[in-house]
Structure formats: C-alpha cells, structure tokens
Design a protein around this motif. Structure first.
Motif, PDB file in Angstrom:
ATOM      1  N   HIS A 223       0.822  -1.069  -0.025  1.00 51.55           N
ATOM      2  CA  HIS A 223      -0.087   0.063   0.223  1.00 51.55           C
ATOM      3  C   HIS A 223       0.747   1.395  -0.154  1.00 51.55           C
ATOM      4  N   CYS A 224       0.397   2.194  -0.238  1.00 50.84           N
ATOM      5  CA  CYS A 224       0.974   3.621  -0.141  1.00 50.84           C
ATOM      6  C   CYS A 224       0.562   4.538   0.912  1.00 50.84           C
ATOM      7  N   PHE A 225       0.930   5.565   1.394  1.00 47.93           N
ATOM      8  CA  PHE A 225       0.544   6.519   2.085  1.00 47.93           C
ATOM      9  C   PHE A 225       0.134   8.063   1.684  1.00 47.93           C
ATOM     10  N   SER A 226      -0.807   8.665   2.389  1.00 51.17           N
ATOM     11  CA  SER A 226      -0.985   9.815   1.595  1.00 51.17           C
ATOM     12  C   SER A 226       0.104  10.840   2.138  1.00 51.17           C
ATOM     13  N   TYR A 227       0.508  11.788   1.090  1.00 44.89           N
ATOM     14  CA  TYR A 227       1.537  12.553   1.587  1.00 44.89           C
ATOM     15  C   TYR A 227       1.010  13.426   2.666  1.00 44.89           C
ATOM     16  N   GLU A 228      -0.099  14.009   2.705  1.00 48.64           N
ATOM     17  CA  GLU A 228      -0.338  14.817   3.815  1.00 48.64           C
ATOM     18  C   GLU A 228      -0.536  13.954   5.210  1.00 48.64           C
ATOM     19  N   GLY A 229      -0.939  12.717   5.062  1.00 48.13           N
ATOM     20  CA  GLY A 229      -0.807  11.768   6.217  1.00 48.13           C
ATOM     21  C   GLY A 229       0.215  11.508   6.999  1.00 48.13           C
ATOM     22  N   LEU A 230       1.360  10.909   5.775  1.00 47.82           N
ATOM     23  CA  LEU A 230       2.481  10.434   6.588  1.00 47.82           C
ATOM     24  C   LEU A 230       3.462  11.480   6.813  1.00 47.82           C
ATOM     25  N   PHE A 231       3.800  12.448   5.935  1.00 45.50           N
ATOM     26  CA  PHE A 231       4.876  13.340   5.702  1.00 45.50           C
ATOM     27  C   PHE A 231       4.375  14.635   6.597  1.00 45.50           C
ATOM     28  N   GLU A 232       3.150  15.055   6.464  1.00 44.55           N
ATOM     29  CA  GLU A 232       2.790  16.467   7.017  1.00 44.55           C
ATOM     30  C   GLU A 232       2.200  15.980   8.564  1.00 44.55           C
ATOM     31  N   GLU A 233       1.379  15.294   8.667  1.00 44.20           N
ATOM     32  CA  GLU A 233       0.717  14.991   9.877  1.00 44.20           C
ATOM     33  C   GLU A 233       1.665  14.134  10.917  1.00 44.20           C
ATOM     34  N   LYS A 234       1.999  13.128  10.285  1.00 48.10           N
ATOM     35  CA  LYS A 234       2.536  12.067  11.236  1.00 48.10           C
ATOM     36  C   LYS A 234       3.967  12.747  11.288  1.00 48.10           C
ATOM     37  N   LEU A 235       4.879  12.586  10.625  1.00 45.31           N
ATOM     38  CA  LEU A 235       6.439  12.987  10.671  1.00 45.31           C
ATOM     39  C   LEU A 235       6.541  14.409  10.932  1.00 45.31           C
ATOM     40  N   LYS A 236       6.055  15.348  10.444  1.00 41.04           N
ATOM     41  CA  LYS A 236       6.297  16.909  10.484  1.00 41.04           C
ATOM     42  C   LYS A 236       5.574  17.448  11.828  1.00 41.04           C
ATOM     43  N   LYS A 237       4.153  17.094  12.123  1.00 38.44           N
ATOM     44  CA  LYS A 237       3.373  17.735  13.109  1.00 38.44           C
ATOM     45  C   LYS A 237       3.683  16.794  14.290  1.00 38.44           C
ATOM     46  N   GLU A 238       3.328  15.519  14.154  1.00 37.33           N
ATOM     47  CA  GLU A 238       3.462  14.668  15.765  1.00 37.33           C
ATOM     48  C   GLU A 238       4.848  14.572  16.090  1.00 37.33           C
ATOM     49  N   MET A 239       5.737  14.131  15.014  1.00 34.29           N
ATOM     50  CA  MET A 239       7.109  13.724  15.443  1.00 34.29           C
ATOM     51  C   MET A 239       8.122  14.842  15.363  1.00 34.29           C
ATOM     52  N   ASN A 240       7.928  15.765  14.730  1.00 40.74           N
ATOM     53  CA  ASN A 240       8.752  16.780  14.692  1.00 40.74           C
ATOM     54  C   ASN A 240       9.979  16.598  13.670  1.00 40.74           C
ATOM     55  N   VAL A 241       9.708  15.576  12.721  1.00 39.86           N
ATOM     56  CA  VAL A 241      10.641  15.033  11.794  1.00 39.86           C
ATOM     57  C   VAL A 241      10.438  15.893  10.500  1.00 39.86           C
ATOM     58  N   ASN A 242      11.124  16.675   9.844  1.00 40.27           N
ATOM     59  CA  ASN A 242      10.887  17.517   8.669  1.00 40.27           C
ATOM     60  C   ASN A 242      11.042  16.394   7.566  1.00 40.27           C
ATOM     61  N   PRO A 243      10.329  16.489   6.676  1.00 38.98           N
ATOM     62  CA  PRO A 243      10.478  15.476   5.327  1.00 38.98           C
ATOM     63  C   PRO A 243      11.845  15.558   4.668  1.00 38.98           C
ATOM     64  N   SER A 244      12.268  16.969   4.828  1.00 39.99           N
ATOM     65  CA  SER A 244      13.671  17.092   3.924  1.00 39.99           C
ATOM     66  C   SER A 244      14.687  16.448   4.771  1.00 39.99           C
ATOM     67  N   ASP A 245      14.520  16.243   6.142  1.00 39.52           N
ATOM     68  CA  ASP A 245      15.618  15.558   6.688  1.00 39.52           C
ATOM     69  C   ASP A 245      15.674  14.152   6.667  1.00 39.52           C
ATOM     70  N   VAL A 246      14.612  13.339   6.086  1.00 37.40           N
ATOM     71  CA  VAL A 246      14.317  12.054   6.074  1.00 37.40           C
ATOM     72  C   VAL A 246      15.530  11.351   5.199  1.00 37.40           C
ATOM     73  N   VAL A 247      16.283  10.539   5.315  1.00 36.60           N
ATOM     74  CA  VAL A 247      17.299   9.952   4.295  1.00 36.60           C
ATOM     75  C   VAL A 247      16.992   8.649   3.901  1.00 36.60           C
ATOM     76  N   GLY A 248      15.979   8.004   4.692  1.00 33.58           N
ATOM     77  CA  GLY A 248      15.575   6.815   4.217  1.00 33.58           C
ATOM     78  C   GLY A 248      14.248   6.244   4.773  1.00 33.58           C
ATOM     79  N   ILE A 249      13.458   5.282   3.921  1.00 39.55           N
ATOM     80  CA  ILE A 249      12.373   4.934   4.584  1.00 39.55           C
ATOM     81  C   ILE A 249      12.350   3.264   4.223  1.00 39.55           C
ATOM     82  N   ASN A 250      11.787   2.385   5.165  1.00 41.43           N
ATOM     83  CA  ASN A 250      11.419   1.179   4.743  1.00 41.43           C
ATOM     84  C   ASN A 250      10.339   0.464   5.343  1.00 41.43           C
ATOM     85  N   LEU A 251       9.502   0.162   4.333  1.00 39.45           N
ATOM     86  CA  LEU A 251       8.330  -0.533   4.779  1.00 39.45           C
ATOM     87  C   LEU A 251       8.276  -2.005   4.841  1.00 39.45           C
TER      88      LEU A 251
END
Ligand code: SF4
Ligand code: SF4
Ligand code: SF4
Length: 376
Positions: A223-251
């Motif tokens: 499956h995929c994720f919605s950009y808003e859900g994963l990168f904006e809501e989860k990573l950026k807002k909830e976890m304070n992780v900026n998408p541009s700082d992400v160097v790798g993702i593994n599902l």
C-alpha cells in the motif's frame, strides 16, 4: 489535433461522457492520483491539483477521461485484453519466475532491491530499445515527481520507493508531446500499470501514447501513504521530523515503517500509521502488478535481490536478452528462499483484506468504484 468525437463517445452511455462523472471518482476518495485522465483528455483540460483531477479548460463531454480512469474498468475486461484468457489467482499469470539482481555494482547498490528495474532500464536505453523511461522521482521533501528519464543518470537517480502516489501517467503525455519520444518504458505501481493498460486497450486517439510504450515494468505494492497523512501530519506535526531531513524509509512485510534521518531512526508500528494509508489502497487487490510485462519486487527473495515475474512474451524476450548480455543475474525463484510462496501469500493477504473492506463498505453504503459496486 483532430479528434473524431463520434468515435470517442461510441458505445458509451450519455452519463459516461462527462468530466463531471469522473468527479464521482475524485470526490469519493477513489481517485488514485494516477494522472490517466489528464494524459487522456484530447484538449489537455485536466490538471492534477493537490492529487485531485481538476477541470482546468474546456470540456467537450467526450467521456474519454472517465473511460480511461482505472477505477472505472473491471479486472476481467483488462485480463482478457492483455492475456487473451482469464485468470483468477491474486498473483496473476506469469510465464517464468526468477530471483535476481543487476550485475553492475553501482546499479545494484543504488537501485532498489538489487537494482533490477534500474538495470533493465539502463540496458534498454543503451541498446536503443527505448529513448527514455517514465519513472517516479521525488523532490527533497519526498513529494513525488513524475519524470521522463532520458539519461542513465536520471534513471539511476529516480530509483527507490517513494511511498506516496503521484500522477505518473501525465509524464507519458509529456514524453510524446515535449520530449518527442518514439519508444519508452513505463515503470509503475500496480494501479498505475493498470492505468496504462486501460489506455492502451481503449480508444485509438490514445495509441499515439501507448504505441510508443515498449515495456511495462510493474512494482510490487502493499500500500501507499497519503503525503499529507505520513509526511505532514505524522512526521512533521506529530514527531517533529522534517520530510527534507529523512534520508531513508523502509516498509516491512508486517506493515511497520522505519524512518531514518542522519541522526535518528524511528520505528512506526502498523497501527500508528494506519490512518496515513492512502484511502484507495484499502480496496486495492493487486499486490504484484498483474498487468505488467514484468513484475518486480522484494517479496519472495533475500535482501538485495528482487523477485522477477515474467508475464508476457515481450517481457520474456527482453529479460532473456538482458540476462544473455550479462546485465542481470537471475536464477529460478523456486531455488531461492523464501520463494514464490511468499509472493502468493502476500498477494492473497492483500486481496482478502481489500475484499473485507469492500464488503464492509457495501454494507455501510460507502463509495466504491462503479464497476465493483454498480453505483457512482
Ligand atoms: S473533454 Fe476532457 S475533461 Fe471533457 S470529458 Fe473529454 S476527456 Fe474529459
Ligand atoms: S484517471 Fe486516475 S487521476 Fe484521473 S480520476 Fe481516475 S484515478 Fe483519479
Ligand atoms: S495499494 Fe494499489 S492503489 Fe495503492 S498505491 Fe499500491 S497499487 Fe496503487
């Protein structure tokens, strides 16, 4: 451009001719953000804005956008058109199955799961079997960027999973109208492969695009994720992780996600990211890109290798040439661990989960693609 409008509407009910009807797909969260409607509109009147098909010019009610939308066509129709006979297994039909990787160490290391896709594209380009490839790239914020890759470097740089969908079909039109490509390869997720197959199995006006597609490579997709859900809501807002700082993702196979930055690693459980899943994925039944010439993915093979399912004669011929020229190394999948059973199991699991969701949506009167629900 001269379009025979009579031909385009032939055989379609009046209600299927309008862009407004396509809006039924878009507004009910069924839109895959694939871009097939935008690539198909004879007048270029559809744009994908924030992942949604939007009318941005004149509409002559030809109905082509609706007819090309992969959410409006049944599996059975496509299966018969591509393979000539029907099949009903979740894995689809295939002629040969391999485990393999690219021989070139640079491509093996930089490409995804052993670099088979990258290796094959580089081979096709080098042998002048294609002039470019339709691939999905991403920007520094992990936003998907459909791309017409015409150099070896562009092909290598676009490798790797992107985790969110994007309107890759729009790049097929760019490839023809702006890059003037005569021969191209197409790489896509199962729903995007389905979209290009719908285009090639439909109106002649689209064949100016699909006649130039020499090879369709499909990628396994859980499956995929919605950009808003994963990168904006989860990573950026909830976890304070900026998408541009992400160097790798593994599902992982169990659905958990590992997100790495230069100085941190975050393990996200399946439950914690369930609400980030791209909504149409919940009813998607295709794990292994059943309509591709060659399907490729990590399931079924050890790390740094890919499973390769050869589905069509065209795929078989090109893969054989790539093996003969020493571009890829491959061994029959049965000889490797965990083997084809793993791909079958994952395909079945996805199909069952989608069918459960479809059933529950039916019972609750929620929206479903028209050819599943008979509604919309
Ligand atoms: S003109 Fe374009 S937007 Fe209108 S129905 Fe045809 S394809 Fe769709
Ligand atoms: S063709 Fe693709 S982008 Fe257009 S409405 Fe259908 S699913 Fe959405
Ligand atoms: S799960 Fe299906 S709909 Fe979702 S991105 Fe993958 S192939 Fe497309």
């Amino acid at each position: 451009m001269i379009v025979n409008k009579t031909h385009l509407v032939m055989g379609k009910s009046k209600s299927e001719r309008l862009f407004g009807h396509l809006m039924g797909v878009v507004h009910q969260d069924l839109c895959l953000n694939c871009g097939a409607c935008a690539a198909s509109c004879p007048w270029g009147s559809i744009k994908l804005i924030n992942g949604r098909a939007t009318l941005s010019g004149n509409c002559t009610a030809c109905g082509l956008c609706y007819a090309q939308c992969p959410q409006t066509v049944t599996d059975e129709t496509l299966i018969k058109k591509i393979f000539g006979s029907s099949f009903s297994t979740p894995l689809g039909t295939y002629k040969e199955a391999y485990s393999g990787c690219a021989r070139n160490p640079e491509i093996r290391n930089e490409g995804q799961d052993g670099g088979i896709v990258t290796g094959l594209l580089e081979f096709l380009l080098k042998e002048e079997l294609i002039e470019g490839a339709i691939v999905m790239d991403r920007d520094s914020e992990w936003k998907t960027q459909p791309q017409v890759a015409v150099t070896r470097r562009e092909i290598i740089d676009s490798s790797g999973a992107k985790y969110t969908p994007g309107p890759i079909l729009t790049a097929t039109r760019d490839a023809v109208d702006h890059y003037l490509l005569e021969k191209m390869a197409f790489v896509g997720l199962p729903c995007q492969v389905r979209a290009i197959r719908v285009m090639e199995s439909e109106e002649p006006v689209l064949r100016r695009i699909t006649n130039r597609v020499e090879l369709v490579l499909g990628l396994f997709c859980q499956h995929c994720f919605s950009y808003e859900g994963l990168f904006e809501e989860k990573l950026k807002k909830e976890m304070n992780v900026n998408p541009s700082d992400v160097v790798g993702i593994n599902l992982a196979k169990n659905g958990s996600l590992t997100v790495k930055t230069d100085d941190s690693e975050h393990e996200l459980s399946p439950n914690s990211i369930d609400n980030c899943i791209f909504e149409p994925c919940r009813i998607c039944r295709d794990f292994s890109a059943r309509f591709a010439d060659i399907s490729i993915g990590a399931a079924g093979t050890p790390q740094k290798y890919s499973t390769i399912l050869i589905r069509t004669d065209k795929g078989k011929e090109i893969f054989r040439r790539a093996v003969d020229r020493g571009i890829v190394e491959a061994e029959p999948l049965e000889d490797t661990d965990p083997s084809i059973k793993d791909v079958k199991n994952q395909s079945l699991k996805k199909k069952k989960s989608a069918e459960k969701e479809i059933q529950s949506r039916r019972e609750e009167g929620k929206s479903l693609p028209p050819k599943i629900s008979g509604e919309l």
